[in-house]
Design an enzyme around this catalytic site. Structure first.
Site, PDB file in Angstrom:
ATOM      1  N   GLY A  59       1.371 -88.450  85.606  1.00 49.77           N
ATOM      2  CA  GLY A  59       0.445 -89.187  84.336  1.00 49.77           C
ATOM      3  C   GLY A  59       0.732 -87.617  83.995  1.00 49.77           C
TER       4      GLY A  59
ATOM      5  N   ASP B 227      -9.693 -90.014  76.380  1.00 50.52           N
ATOM      6  CA  ASP B 227      -7.553 -90.335  76.922  1.00 50.52           C
ATOM      7  C   ASP B 227      -8.401 -92.236  77.415  1.00 50.52           C
ATOM      8  OD1 ASP B 227      -5.705 -91.372  77.262  1.00 50.52           O
ATOM      9  OD2 ASP B 227      -4.834 -89.931  78.986  1.00 50.52           O
TER      10      ASP B 227
ATOM     11  N   PHE C  89      -0.524 -85.211  82.869  1.00 51.33           N
ATOM     12  CA  PHE C  89      -1.161 -83.742  82.481  1.00 51.33           C
ATOM     13  C   PHE C  89      -0.813 -83.431  84.102  1.00 51.33           C
ATOM     14  CE2 PHE C  89      -4.538 -85.816  80.824  1.00 51.33           C
ATOM     15  CZ  PHE C  89      -4.795 -85.473  79.235  1.00 51.33           C
TER      16      PHE C  89
ATOM     17  N   LYS D 261      -5.024 -83.650  91.703  1.00 52.95           N
ATOM     18  CA  LYS D 261      -4.089 -83.307  90.867  1.00 52.95           C
ATOM     19  C   LYS D 261      -3.600 -82.109  90.089  1.00 52.95           C
ATOM     20  CE  LYS D 261      -4.059 -85.306  86.082  1.00 52.95           C
ATOM     21  NZ  LYS D 261      -4.539 -87.046  86.012  1.00 52.95           N
TER      22      LYS D 261
ATOM     23  N   LEU E  34       0.590 -89.574  94.875  1.00 53.33           N
ATOM     24  CA  LEU E  34      -0.081 -90.644  94.286  1.00 53.33           C
ATOM     25  C   LEU E  34       0.481 -91.534  92.896  1.00 53.33           C
ATOM     26  CD1 LEU E  34      -3.911 -90.160  95.263  1.00 53.33           C
ATOM     27  CD2 LEU E  34      -2.576 -91.779  96.196  1.00 53.33           C
ATOM     28  N   GLY E  35       0.557 -90.238  91.886  1.00 55.67           N
ATOM     29  CA  GLY E  35       1.165 -90.944  90.926  1.00 55.67           C
ATOM     30  C   GLY E  35       1.657 -89.397  90.151  1.00 55.67           C
TER      31      GLY E  35
END
Ligand SMILES: *[C@@H]1O[C@H](CO)[C@@H](O)[C@H](O)[C@H]1NC(C)=O
Ligand SMILES: *[C@@H]1O[C@H](CO)[C@@H](O)[C@H](O)[C@H]1NC(C)=O
Ligand SMILES: *[C@@H]1O[C@H](CO)[C@@H](O)[C@H](O)[C@H]1NC(C)=O
Ligand SMILES: *[C@@H]1O[C@H](CO)[C@@H](O)[C@H](O)[C@H]1NC(C)=O
Ligand SMILES: *[C@@H]1O[C@H](CO)[C@@H](O)[C@H](O)[C@H]1NC(C)=O
Ligand SMILES: *[C@@H]1O[C@H](CO)[C@@H](O)[C@H](O)[C@H]1NC(C)=O
Ligand SMILES: *[C@@H]1O[C@H](CO)[C@@H](O)[C@H](O)[C@H]1NC(C)=O
Length: 685
Positions: free
Chosen positions: A371, A489, A373, A391, A368-369
């Site tokens: 980042g 964040d 982290f 994640k 999905l993406g």
């Protein structure tokens, strides 16, 4: 004088006759061997001719040399006026058959023109029984060879392990090409594998006057069927052999050798012609060529048996290793890190196997993406069929992991419509996996910035709802839950949009993973450039006030449709664009509404937009104490409390608002003591 000999026996008789007649020099200009039965070749080393006429250059005897020459030497008599040797043409059919156990082996075959047949000092390995280390490349050799090379020798700068090369006085080829031919029908190049056990044919054509040497290779489709010489040669190379070969009578023939790497190398037929003009080697009669023995096992029974046993045991060992490896891999694939202290978090623990399956093995397609982290994958849990986002956060230190997991798990108890629900976690070596509710419309970032062409533009009312949603979520984290949670964040890419385009705040608390266990002296600021409050840059202490700062920048970003910090683009003044400074500047000039995203086409509620912009500036005030609390922010946004007009003093602080300007120790120091402590989670309420 040009003679055609129908058979060798006959030619021999004639030759003897001619030798008697023209005793001065050997003059044979043309010969053909369709098989070598009775050919009386001059053999050396292990070269033999089988009963059915196959010239066997090499078998599996190791470290043996092998030579086979035409029975009589030839004279390449020069043209006295231009010094060139006559043209010549030769063709031969050959086969290189790998031994039972290997697809590699041997060093190949060379067709050779040499003044001497004494190769007692030559080496049988990569020197092809032609040269040794000291005379390789020596111009005094006067040797020309066409090599069919099946081993890549770095020292000779070989191009690969399957090539044809032109060698002059040494084995570093003047010219070489991968084995193959240009098909006449299509003109395309087709590869051939020399060491394939299949019959092939080589033509070597040298034109004396213009010093052109052409080499052509072709497969022989089946012994017995004619093979057409390809029109386009494999290589055409200018090399003045008149300058290489001596006036002495020369020997033509074949050379090969065996080293530990073994192959059966055969020559099936051979013809040769020499002429002052064009020379054409007589065609071979394919129906007369001897057959290639399929597998030469004669005399190797015991050796083969031993070899077979060795291979079998090797295969067995490999198999056992493979199975062990596969089991270990299977285990490590799903292996997790589980410690006693985690027992209490049991219900929040996911098995790695489930997550692996849910995400189809963390396939790129499910990504999905990615980042700061880690990468986020979409998945469907095997049993519940619930859609989740997983994640993967990599971390090196185990330090503080317990506390972090405790925090993460406690965050799993956070419930708010503007918060992305954390469902649980999983731990592996060096890796933490966090499982969240799947939020269908992805991050706000895309709608505001880079994907604008593909995503529907957000209208003002949607934007205002998003701003209010994020404010509500942040208020919940700061004040309404049992503990204070500092997000750390806040930014557009951490705001996700659900099916109804409601904002959901994600990724809270993750920044803490990078705080734990690190030396306070060296803690680096965790956050995103442009959203980092001045005092955070200075002290590295995240507080609710630093969250409010980032929230202020965030709502300006939503209203203006511009990033907090934009690097100068080409043609621009060369200065960074700072969103907060720009909005402040416009405010001061009384044109604050000019900053509203032009993409809205002027369709927005002026009072709301003005309020959001001013609130954004208020929240991103350089002084933490001057920022409102989230409770107050929500009240402003809901219209319960009117937004106060900012004091003129605020304007004095412009240009101080970003970390890159923080050098003002005084004011930072005076405020840092008054803000809440960083370890906000531990403090109960
Ligand atoms: C290879 O050929 C030579 C010459 O014919 C012979 O002496 C030798 O025994 C052969 N080696 C093997 C392994 O067959
Ligand atoms: C084979 O050739 C050699 C050298 O040319 C010659 O001495 C010998 O007599 C020939 N043998 C036969 C059987 O023709
Ligand atoms: C020798 O070379 C000259 C010049 O290239 C040529 O005219 C002549 O025909 C050649 N003679 C022979 C016998 O090759
Ligand atoms: C290499 O071969 C040449 C020519 O036969 C010989 O003179 C020389 O001694 C050989 N060198 C070695 C190292 O064998
Ligand atoms: C021919 O062989 C070369 C390498 O030797 C390889 O790159 C090429 O793909 C091969 N072509 C075909 C048609 O197999
Ligand atoms: C080739 O070499 C010979 C002898 O060195 C010389 O006479 C002749 O001119 C050369 N031919 C070409 C085409 O260079
Ligand atoms: C090839 O050899 C066969 C068998 O000896 C013979 O019948 C045939 O005429 C030969 N072909 C040519 C073109 O010489």
């Amino acid at each position: 004088m040009l003679l055609k000999f129908p058979s060798f026996r006959f030619s021999l008789l004639l030759l003897l006759l001619i030798l008697k007649l023209v005793a001065s020099s050997p003059t044979e200009k043309e010969f053909t061997f369709n098989g070598f039965s009775g050919a009386n070749l001059t053999l050396d080393g292990i070269a033999t001719v089988s009963s059915d006429g196959l010239l066997i250059l090499t078998n599996t005897s190791e470290k043996q040399k092998s030579h086979a020459f035409h029975p009589s030497p030839l004279s390449f008599r020069r043209n006295l006026s231009d010094g060139s040797i006559p043209s010549f043409s030769t063709t031969f059919a050959f086969a290189i058959v790998p031994t039972e156990n290997a697809g590699i082996g041997g060093h190949g075959i060379a067709f050779v023109i040499t003044p001497s047949t004494d190769f007692s000092n030559a080496l049988s390995d990569q020197y092809l029984s032609l040269f040794n280390e000291s005379n390789n490349g020596d111009a005094a050799n006067h040797v020309v060879a066409i090599e069919l090379d099946t081993i890549l020798n770095i020292e000779f700068k070989d191009i690969n392990d399957n090539h044809v090369g032109i060698d002059v006085n040494g084995l570093r080829s003047e010219e070489s090409r991968p084995a193959g031919y240009y098909a006449d029908d299509t003109g395309e190049f087709r590869n051939l594998t020399l060491i394939s056990g299949k019959a092939m044919q080589v033509w070597v054509d040298y034109n004396g006057p213009d010093a052109k040497l052409k080499v052509t290779l072709s497969p022989i489709n089946a012994i017995g069927t004619p093979t057409m010489k390809p029109t386009k040669p494999l290589m055409s190379f200018t090399v003045n052999l008149s300058a290489v070969l001596l006036d002495l009578p020369v020997h033509v023939g074949f050379s090969a050798g065996t080293y530990p790497l073994l192959t059966f190398q055969y020559v099936l037929g051979w013809s040769f012609a020499m002429n002052v003009g064009q020379a054409h080697a007589p065609p071979l009669n394919y129906s007369k060529l001897p057959a290639i023995p399929r597998m030469n096992l004669k005399g190797h029974k015991s050796r083969t048996l031993g070899l077979g046993l060795a291979v079998a045991s090797l295969v067995f060992v490999l198999l056992v290793t493979f199975v062990a490896f596969a089991v270990a891999r299977w285990r490590s694939r799903y292996s997790e890190l589980r410690e006693d202290w985690e027992l209490e978090f049991g219900p929040h623990r996911f098995s790695y196997r489930d997550l692996f399956r849910a995400t189809n093995g963390f396939r790129e397609r499910e990504l999905l993406g990615a980042g700061g982290f880690g990468k986020v994958y979409r998945g469907t849990l095997p049993t519940s069929r619930a859609e989740v986002a997983v994640k993967r956060v990599s971390h090196e230190s185990r330090q503080g992991m317990r506390q972090f997991v405790a925090e993460i798990v406690s965050m799993g108890r956070l419930r708010h419509r503007n918060i992305v629900q954390l469902l649980g976690y999983c731990r592996r070596k060096g890796e933490l996996l966090l499982v969240y509710d799947f939020v269908p419309n992805g991050s706000l970032d895309k709608y505001l910035h880079y994907d604008r062409a593909h995503k529907p533009a957000l209208g003002w009312s949607q934007r205002f709802r998003i701003v209010k949603g994020v404010a509500a979520g942040l208020l919940y984290l700061h004040e309404e839950w049992e503990q204070v949670v500092v997000h750390r964040d806040i930014k557009a890419s951490n705001v996700l949009l659900d099916g109804e385009m409601n904002a959901r705040l994600g990724d809270f608390g993750l920044a803490r993973l990078y705080d734990h266990g690190t030396d306070p002296q060296t803690t680096h600021v965790v956050g995103t450039t442009g959203y980092i409050a001045p005092e955070l840059a200075r002290t590295s202490r995240a507080t609710t006030a630093t969250d409010v700062f980032a929230f202020g920048v965030f709502i300006l970003e939503v209203a203006c449709g511009r990033r907090p910090v934009e690097q100068p683009t080409v043609g621009w003044q060369g200065e960074q664009f700072l969103l907060v400074d720009w909005v402040t500047e416009n405010w001061r000039k009384g044109s604050i509404l000019d900053t509203v995203d032009a993409g809205l086409g002027g369709e927005y509620a002026r009072e709301e937009a003005e309020m959001v912009l001013k609130l954004g500036l208020m929240c991103s005030h350089p002084q933490p104490a001057a920022r409102p609390s989230m409770r107050l922010v929500v009240q402003y946004l809901e219209g319960h409390v009117p937004l106060p007009e900012p004091s003129p003093a605020y304007l004095c602080f412009t240009k101080l608002s970003f970390p890159h300007n923080v050098g003002f120790d005084d004011y930072v120091a005076s405020y840092s003591s008054s803000v809440p402590s960083a370890s906000t989670l531990s403090g109960g309420r």
